[in-house]
Scaffold this motif. Structure first.
Motif, PDB file in Angstrom:
ATOM      1  N   TYR A  66       4.156  21.010 -27.731  1.00 52.11           N
ATOM      2  CA  TYR A  66       3.176  20.112 -26.923  1.00 52.11           C
ATOM      3  C   TYR A  66       1.519  20.673 -27.437  1.00 52.11           C
ATOM      4  O   TYR A  66       1.305  21.753 -28.098  1.00 52.11           O
ATOM      5  N   CYS A  67       0.828  19.710 -27.130  1.00 50.24           N
ATOM      6  CA  CYS A  67      -0.714  19.989 -27.230  1.00 50.24           C
ATOM      7  C   CYS A  67      -1.163  20.148 -26.050  1.00 50.24           C
ATOM      8  O   CYS A  67      -0.764  19.389 -25.089  1.00 50.24           O
ATOM      9  N   VAL A  68      -2.173  20.828 -25.951  1.00 51.29           N
ATOM     10  CA  VAL A  68      -2.850  21.515 -24.516  1.00 51.29           C
ATOM     11  C   VAL A  68      -4.282  21.282 -24.699  1.00 51.29           C
ATOM     12  O   VAL A  68      -4.823  21.447 -25.422  1.00 51.29           O
ATOM     13  N   CYS A  69      -4.681  20.731 -23.262  1.00 50.30           N
ATOM     14  CA  CYS A  69      -6.082  20.558 -23.262  1.00 50.30           C
ATOM     15  C   CYS A  69      -6.613  21.951 -22.763  1.00 50.30           C
ATOM     16  O   CYS A  69      -6.357  22.479 -21.555  1.00 50.30           O
ATOM     17  N   PRO A  70      -7.575  22.527 -23.642  1.00 47.38           N
ATOM     18  CA  PRO A  70      -8.031  24.079 -23.238  1.00 47.38           C
ATOM     19  C   PRO A  70      -8.949  23.656 -21.634  1.00 47.38           C
ATOM     20  O   PRO A  70      -9.080  24.919 -21.298  1.00 47.38           O
TER      21      PRO A  70
ATOM     22  N   SER B 124     -11.496  16.158 -24.190  1.00 46.48           N
ATOM     23  CA  SER B 124     -11.753  17.476 -24.959  1.00 46.48           C
ATOM     24  C   SER B 124     -10.543  17.172 -26.089  1.00 46.48           C
ATOM     25  O   SER B 124      -9.736  16.699 -25.929  1.00 46.48           O
ATOM     26  N   THR B 125     -10.903  18.182 -27.180  1.00 46.14           N
ATOM     27  CA  THR B 125     -10.035  18.233 -28.257  1.00 46.14           C
ATOM     28  C   THR B 125      -8.928  19.166 -28.043  1.00 46.14           C
ATOM     29  O   THR B 125      -8.970  20.197 -27.110  1.00 46.14           O
ATOM     30  N   MET B 126      -7.800  18.758 -28.161  1.00 48.52           N
ATOM     31  CA  MET B 126      -6.571  19.483 -27.781  1.00 48.52           C
ATOM     32  C   MET B 126      -6.065  20.310 -28.805  1.00 48.52           C
ATOM     33  O   MET B 126      -6.450  20.294 -30.003  1.00 48.52           O
ATOM     34  N   VAL B 127      -5.305  21.601 -28.477  1.00 47.57           N
ATOM     35  CA  VAL B 127      -4.859  22.580 -29.450  1.00 47.57           C
ATOM     36  C   VAL B 127      -3.325  22.563 -29.329  1.00 47.57           C
ATOM     37  O   VAL B 127      -2.823  22.131 -27.947  1.00 47.57           O
ATOM     38  N   ARG B 128      -2.665  23.097 -30.206  1.00 48.90           N
ATOM     39  CA  ARG B 128      -1.392  23.334 -30.106  1.00 48.90           C
ATOM     40  C   ARG B 128      -0.981  24.214 -29.088  1.00 48.90           C
ATOM     41  O   ARG B 128      -1.514  25.490 -29.300  1.00 48.90           O
ATOM     42  N   GLU B 129      -0.130  24.123 -28.442  1.00 49.43           N
ATOM     43  CA  GLU B 129       0.463  25.082 -27.414  1.00 49.43           C
ATOM     44  C   GLU B 129       1.045  26.306 -28.134  1.00 49.43           C
ATOM     45  O   GLU B 129       1.892  25.997 -28.957  1.00 49.43           O
TER      46      GLU B 129
ATOM     47  N   HIS C  51      -4.683  29.657 -32.014  1.00 50.76           N
ATOM     48  CA  HIS C  51      -6.206  29.109 -31.158  1.00 50.76           C
ATOM     49  C   HIS C  51      -6.062  28.955 -29.983  1.00 50.76           C
ATOM     50  O   HIS C  51      -6.803  29.508 -28.921  1.00 50.76           O
ATOM     51  N   HIS C  52      -4.905  28.474 -29.358  1.00 49.80           N
ATOM     52  CA  HIS C  52      -4.547  28.405 -27.895  1.00 49.80           C
ATOM     53  C   HIS C  52      -4.481  29.662 -27.378  1.00 49.80           C
ATOM     54  O   HIS C  52      -5.179  29.776 -26.315  1.00 49.80           O
TER      55      HIS C  52
END
Ligand SMILES: [Zn+2]
Length: 60
Positions: A14-18, A42-47, A51-52
């Motif tokens: 999943y990608c997550v929105c921080p 917002s730019t999403m990050v990999r769950e 970075h997440h």
């Protein structure tokens, strides 16, 4: 430290929105950081990615 789990950084996940915490299914053709959150833009990050984890740690 050889706990083998089927949790690879390759396909799936999943990608997550921080910002708002929205989760979207990660598409293998598009990297999470190239995806925009459909809710807030917002730019999403990999769950579960490094970075997440940094982002979630920051909230701590
Ligand atoms: Zn968002």
């Amino acid at each position: 430290m050889a706990i083998e789990r089927k949790h690879q950084m390759g396909a799936g996940g999943y990608c997550v929105c921080p910002k708002c915490g929205r989760r979207e299914v990660h598409q293998s053709s598009v990297r999470c950081i190239e995806q925009k959150c459909p809710a807030c833009g917002s730019t999403m990050v990999r769950e579960g990615s490094e970075h997440h984890q940094k982002i979630t740690a920051k909230k701590g």
